[in-house]
Design an enzyme around this catalytic site. Structure first.
Site, PDB file in Angstrom:
ATOM      1  N   ASP A  74     -20.033 -11.727  27.162  1.00  0.00           N
ATOM      2  CA  ASP A  74     -19.942 -11.989  25.723  1.00  0.00           C
ATOM      3  C   ASP A  74     -19.830 -13.494  25.479  1.00  0.00           C
ATOM      4  OD1 ASP A  74     -17.200 -12.642  26.079  1.00  0.00           O
ATOM      5  OD2 ASP A  74     -16.712 -10.501  25.969  1.00  0.00           O
TER       6      ASP A  74
ATOM      7  N   ASP B 275     -18.564 -16.787  23.031  1.00  0.00           N
ATOM      8  CA  ASP B 275     -17.698 -17.325  21.990  1.00  0.00           C
ATOM      9  C   ASP B 275     -18.225 -18.686  21.575  1.00  0.00           C
ATOM     10  OD1 ASP B 275     -15.688 -15.278  21.956  1.00  0.00           O
ATOM     11  OD2 ASP B 275     -15.067 -15.985  23.922  1.00  0.00           O
TER      12      ASP B 275
ATOM     13  N   ASP C 203      -5.991 -21.905  27.557  1.00  0.00           N
ATOM     14  CA  ASP C 203      -5.060 -21.602  28.645  1.00  0.00           C
ATOM     15  C   ASP C 203      -5.382 -22.347  29.949  1.00  0.00           C
ATOM     16  OD1 ASP C 203      -7.337 -20.033  28.938  1.00  0.00           O
ATOM     17  OD2 ASP C 203      -6.270 -18.129  29.054  1.00  0.00           O
TER      18      ASP C 203
END
Ligand code: ATP
Ligand code: MG
Length: 453
Positions: A71, A73, A153
């Site tokens: 996917d 982003d 992160d």
């Protein structure tokens, strides 16, 4: 050519030139073929409308590792409303973290506005943005590209790719870590885990999935802080559990979770049994996860119902034994055990009803599979969950449970022609069923002496 010119003319004048390291195509060689055309068109159209826009996160990381991302982003300087203004095929989702989804048939591109990590207080409301342990409560303050990178992160998750000029932007040393195959948090690891304890689960997931090293500074705080996952909403932990167990490296992820104390906060009742009876329980869970990994590698489907049925089976056993000892027959005992266990477990990991219902059917069928006299075998075989229940029975046997060769019987029966099936049923002798746990735990297993018929 013309488009590129327009894009350059429209480049926002006030957008600060990104700092950090910028790698041209010659230095990273990232092929555009690995990226979805839709994702590329989203960044291009946002840029044409005058905004900054990049592919970001897992898709850039995976592409650099030579994997096709699943996917995509996009990070942009446009607010969700501005994204909505550019794409008619988009909608805004989320209340606290507002994002835009741009929809292309079956593919959705997630577009997030640059955010910053406001750790002291929320600039807009003036309220504290963290609780007393350092957990981030609000994370909805828009920021610059660089701020957006630094709130992410891991360094390898903070790489931004501009498909128009093919430049890769690295603000946190992600490229070098990617080459070293190491997972490093941006900033102080303990602070970052305290801000969001789910990052600990993400650490082991990426280590297992990407086959990356967990350096001491990333790994070391986890054991101490693992218990903080208990405070994370069960719905979020369900999403994370799915990602951990359906990413093709579930067995390795489970081993790391056990090693770092991350399994118990999610599945406390199973964790207790895994400790007491690792031979049977841990083997059963690991075999279930291994077969999930194998199925995914072969492109087959997997159902979370089967997976969670296996993960919770160790916790179900003592309850079943208890209810049978109190005089309930096997099927009602297993049903009652499920009714007791599930509400407690769902407070930790919110498995949705569409999976808890089939899980209970798989479990109940475990106690129906031994009863085969008359038309019972045919009825069980016709049950829509027979296949899953049969696979589950084989799993129990593979984990070392003695079912009196029940798996073998069902293997033959389901493929046998009608006359042979009748003969197989008539030949059943009905010996007393062997105990579920051949070892140690006499008190529990001795109560499981139902008839095998
Ligand atoms: P994958 O989709 O392969 O599981 P991913 O890295 O894309 O991995 P997502 O959950 O899709 O993971 O998140 C997209 C990006 O958002 C991450 O790469 C990271 O930059 C950022 N991100 C996600 N979760 C967090 C978090 N808890 N803390 C900080 N940044 C995060
Ligand atoms: Mg992703």
């Amino acid at each position: 050519m013309l488009k590129k010119l327009i894009r350059n003319l429209r480049k926002p004048r006030n957008a600060a030139e990104p700092k950090g390291q910028q790698l041209p195509y010659a230095e990273h060689g990232l092929s555009l073929d690995l990226f979805s055309r839709n994702a590329i068109s989203v960044t291009t159209r946002l840029q044409e409308a005058g905004y900054q826009a990049f592919l970001v996160g897992g898709c850039v990381r995976d592409a650099l590792l030579g994997e096709r991302p699943k996917d995509f982003d996009v990070a942009t300087s446009a607010t969700p409303e501005q994204v909505r203004g550019v794409f008619r095929n988009s909608r805004i989702i989320g209340r606290r973290f507002r994002l835009a989804h741009v929809l292309f048939g079956r593919e959705t591109i997630e577009v997030a506005t640059f955010r910053s990590n406001h750790t002291t207080h929320d600039a807009a409301s003036g309220r504290a943005a963290q609780d007393s342990s350092g957990r981030i409560l609000r994370d909805n303050v828009y920021g610059t590209l660089e701020e957006d990178a630094l709130r992410r992160d891991f360094t390898v998750n903070a790489l931004y790719y501009d498909p128009s000029d093919r430049t890769l932007h690295d603000f946190a040393g992600g490229i070098s870590d990617l080459h070293k195959r190491t997972l490093r948090l941006i900033g102080d690891p303990e602070t970052r885990y305290l801000e969001d304890p789910v990052r600990m689960l993400r650490a082991i997931r990426f280590a297992a999935k990407l086959n990356f090293d967990l350096p001491a500074e990333t790994a070391q705080p986890i054991k101490r802080l693992a218990g903080m996952l208990a405070d994370i909403p069960a719905a979020r932990l369900y999403e994370e559990a799915l990602k951990v167990f359906l990413n093709g490296s579930a067995e390795d992820s489970f081993d790391l979770m056990q090693q770092y104390g991350l399994f118990a906060p999610l599945f406390p009742f199973s964790a207790k049994e895994l400790e007491q009876d690792p031979d049977y329980c841990a083997t059963l869970v690991r075999l279930a996860l291994r077969s999930t990994d194998t199925r995914l590698a072969e492109g087959k489907t997997v159902t979370p119902a089967f997976l969670f049925a296996a993960l919770l089976w160790p916790a179900l056993l003592p309850l079943m034994a208890q209810y049978q000892a109190e005089g309930l027959a096997p099927v009602p005992a297993i049903q009652k055990a499920a009714h007791k266990l599930l509400p407690m477990q769902l407070q930790h990991v919110a498995i949705p009803r569409r999976f808890t219902v089939p899980m209970q059917e798989i479990w109940a069928l475990q106690e129906r599979l031994p009863y085969r006299y008359g038309r019972r075998a045919e009825t069980v075989l016709a049950n829509p969950r027979f296949r899953a229940a049969y696979d589950f029975l084989l799993l129990r046997e593979d984990a070392g449970e003695d079912t009196g060769n029940l798996g073998q019987w069902w293997t033959e029966y389901q493929f046998a022609p009608e006359p042979d099936r009748r003969r197989m049923v008539s030949e059943l002798s009905g010996p007393v069923r062997k105990s579920r746990r051949p070892r140690k735990r006499k008190s529990r297993s001795s109560s499981r002496g139902g008839k095998t018929q």
